[in-house]
Design a protein around this motif. Structure first.
Motif, PDB file in Angstrom:
ATOM      1  N   PHE A 295       1.595  -4.129  -6.152  1.00 56.54           N
ATOM      2  CA  PHE A 295       2.636  -4.216  -5.134  1.00 56.54           C
ATOM      3  C   PHE A 295       2.452  -3.106  -4.100  1.00 56.54           C
ATOM      4  CE2 PHE A 295       6.770  -2.501  -3.749  1.00 56.54           C
ATOM      5  CZ  PHE A 295       7.243  -3.574  -3.014  1.00 56.54           C
ATOM      6  N   GLY A 296       2.155  -1.884  -4.584  1.00 57.93           N
ATOM      7  CA  GLY A 296       1.920  -0.777  -3.666  1.00 57.93           C
ATOM      8  C   GLY A 296       0.761  -1.047  -2.739  1.00 57.93           C
ATOM      9  N   GLY A 297      -0.316  -1.635  -3.276  1.00 61.70           N
ATOM     10  CA  GLY A 297      -1.465  -1.968  -2.446  1.00 61.70           C
ATOM     11  C   GLY A 297      -1.141  -3.019  -1.402  1.00 61.70           C
ATOM     12  N   LEU A 298      -0.361  -4.014  -1.798  1.00 62.54           N
ATOM     13  CA  LEU A 298       0.034  -5.058  -0.849  1.00 62.54           C
ATOM     14  C   LEU A 298       0.950  -4.512   0.241  1.00 62.54           C
ATOM     15  CD1 LEU A 298       0.659  -8.021  -3.336  1.00 62.54           C
ATOM     16  CD2 LEU A 298      -1.253  -7.754  -1.740  1.00 62.54           C
ATOM     17  N   VAL A 299       1.827  -3.570  -0.126  1.00 61.87           N
ATOM     18  CA  VAL A 299       2.706  -2.947   0.870  1.00 61.87           C
ATOM     19  C   VAL A 299       1.873  -2.196   1.899  1.00 61.87           C
ATOM     20  CG1 VAL A 299       4.477  -1.183   1.244  1.00 61.87           C
ATOM     21  CG2 VAL A 299       4.710  -2.793  -0.646  1.00 61.87           C
TER      22      VAL A 299
END
Length: 273
Positions: A144-148
């Motif tokens: 999720f952090g990478g996608l953000v």
């Protein structure tokens, strides 16, 4: 009734307290970033020069895998690009630097966006192909952090080109926070170890409620706190502004505790070992 120290006629207002707390948070994070970059340069950089990429396994046992050129390249990108990206991103937040050196701000921002996206893609690739410690939910939060990072990069660039600087600032802050998620995790988990020991952590599998809570506080909660800080800066509700300032000060203290822990337990041994 408001406390006298926060009276409108006094020198220290709730909004000034919030600004001071934000600066304290930024300084504590900048200290952690500096130590992290030194660790990456001396730990990975010097080890790579003296022992080759296989020597990186001294720092992370999944850093180098024989006959996996793509994965090894991704790990190298993930680590070495971080050296430039981490401190370059913090320079973007310094208001005086933005105002005085606008061209530098623009070009440094472009470099930061490119490197942050490359690091995120590399990190997600390594997680999928090589795996990592923790449970599925922890992996999902990291993804999720990478996608953000990727989504925020797109909108930060788009809003900057449209000269919508208010929206650009919001997306740039989200990008910055998401890009520092891994560092947040290291600081928070080692702060937990120093204060609570291994309570809530299965050290054999690196799972447990404490690990999950730290993951949430590293990748999701910072985005929510950013919205709270933005709201606290414009609201007339004093206790929200004061409470947010206290929260930012608390986070700064936790960061400093975590910095001591991760430096003594991980970064310093990784450099001298």
């Amino acid at each position: 009734m408001e406390l006298m120290m926060f009276n409108k006629n006094s020198k220290l207002t709730p909004f000034k307290a919030l600004e001071y707390s934000k600066k304290l948070w930024f300084i504590s994070l900048l200290m952690a970033q500096t130590c992290f970059v030194i660790y990456l340069i001396l730990g990975y950089g010097m080890t790579g020069l003296t022992s080759g990429l296989s020597g990186w396994n001294r720092l992370n046992n999944t850093a180098y895998v024989a006959n996996d050129a793509t994965g090894n390249l991704m790990y190298a990108v993930h680590v070495l690009f971080a050296v430039v990206m981490i401190l370059g991103g913090s320079l973007q937040l310094i208001e005086k630097l933005r105002a005085k050196y606008r061209a530098f701000h623009r070009y440094n921002g472009r470099v930061f966006v490119v490197l942050a996206c490359c690091i995120s893609f590399a990190g997600m690739y390594l997680m999928i192909v090589r795996g990592t410690v923790g449970n599925t939910l922890m992996h999902a939060l990291t993804m999720f952090g990478g996608l953000v990072v990727i989504v925020s990069s797109i909108f930060a660039v788009k809003t900057a080109r449209a000269r919508n600087f208010n929206a650009h600032q919001k997306w740039a802050i989200r990008l910055y926070l998401a890009a520092n998620g891994v560092l947040f995790f290291r600081l928070l988990i080692f702060a937990w170890f120093l204060v609570f020991g291994t309570l809530g952590v299965d050290t054999a599998t690196f799972k447990g409620p404490a690990v999950l809570a730290v993951s949430l506080c590293s990748y999701l909660v910072p985005l929510l706190i950013a919205e709270l800080v933005r709201y606290a800066a414009r609201t007339n509700i004093t206790f929200i502004t004061i409470g947010t300032a206290c929260l930012m000060m608390l986070i700064s203290i936790v960061f400093l505790i975590g910095l001591v822990g991760v430096t003594l337990a991980n970064w310093y041994p990784g450099i001298v070992g």
